[in-house]
Scaffold this active site. Sequence first.
Site: not given
Ligand SMILES: *Cc1c(COP(=O)(O)O)cnc(C)c1O
Length: 400
Positions: A180, A238, A325
């Site tokens: 973030q 790849t 999620c």
């Molecule tokens: C979105 C998020 C993730 C996961 O990243 P992805 O690229 O979607 O796998 C992990 N940690 C935090 C704090 C996130 O906001």
Amino acid sequence: MKVYADNAATTYLSKTARDKLIECLDNYNGNPNSLHSDGQRTQEVLDEAREIVASCINAKNPNEIYFTSGGSEADNQALLSAARGLARKGKKHLITLNIEHHAILHTMAKLEKEGFEVTYLKPQSNGIVDVKDVEDAIREDTALVSVMFANNEMGAIQPIPEIGALCKEKGVLFHTDAVQAAAHLPIDVQAMNIDMLSMSGHKFHGPKGVGILYARNGIRLVNVIEGGAQERGKRAGTVNVPGIAAMAAALKEGCDNMDANMSKVRALRDRLIAGLKDIPYSQLNGDPVKRLPGNVNWSFEGVEGESLLLHLDMYGIECSSGSACTSESLDPSHVLTGMGVPVEAAHGSLRFSLDINNDEEQVDYIIEKVHQVVEYYRSMSPYWEDLLTGKREHCIPEHA
Ligand SMILES: *Cc1c(COP(=O)(O)O)cnc(C)c1O
């Protein structure tokens, strides 16, 4: 009006990233591992992306940058590497926060099943961990401290430089999930004593499905994906060169314009906070100052966050109730309950995550509609009725 205010879930691809993506899709189709000219031309694009990323976080060497399929994979690889690497030396204790992303928490749970011991620290009521608590938790056998840079749900920024210095002093590895924070807050892995750091392209206007793991030279990574010798043998498969080049371009754009972007987005955030303050029995969650420039997480007593979210969506306002999620289940957010927000207040929470694409008119529209929708649901809620008649106790003061 249409207002996208869910940038913590994902951001839209920037024009810069899109142009880079198209350019690479059109012109760089070689496999960077091939020795012929097409392969080598593509390898140069990959090298350049690695240099850009290294310079954005002040890594000493571009070879400390590993490209992954996203933030989740980077988090998994960082934790598994630290744990399995140091288990051989008898270090089987890990420290993290109870408000981390599930990419961290579920990997920690997996390591617990393998015999590791994990300490889950609870932050203070503002969502920020007390560095003293981290210090007290560190033991002789602690392999790793993993503390997120900033929280995806309520935006609190953790004391990363202080924890980095502490870990360095104690000889413990330090990982931070900076998904973030990257491109939104200044990051300097050397000055902050960060050993490993995770980022994700789609959280800063790059494409989805690409991410970055920074691992300081000297740290032995274990493979999460086995196969070919890509990424110096640490991540097989790849390489997604167009995605990576576009992600690097987006990161660079965010870092180059960070000061201006931060002040613009902070002003929008504070306008939204000021506009919601007069709703009785409601509160801002997370530290009001040490928080991500675009994050507003608000609890409204007596209503369901999900109902508010769906109703706001009908007005064109897209936000989130907790994290993307968890919003499919009706369990309250582990982040809010983990920092001590009462379950009833966590149930009635909304997250707005603003970004440079938002403006004041949109924020004023959000303020107007949130007032309207909260009043509407409260007027129909038996729970709210119980609060008004005193059958139930309020868990948020009238003017929080
Ligand atoms: C979105 C998020 C993730 C996961 O990243 P992805 O690229 O979607 O796998 C992990 N940690 C935090 C704090 C996130 O906001």
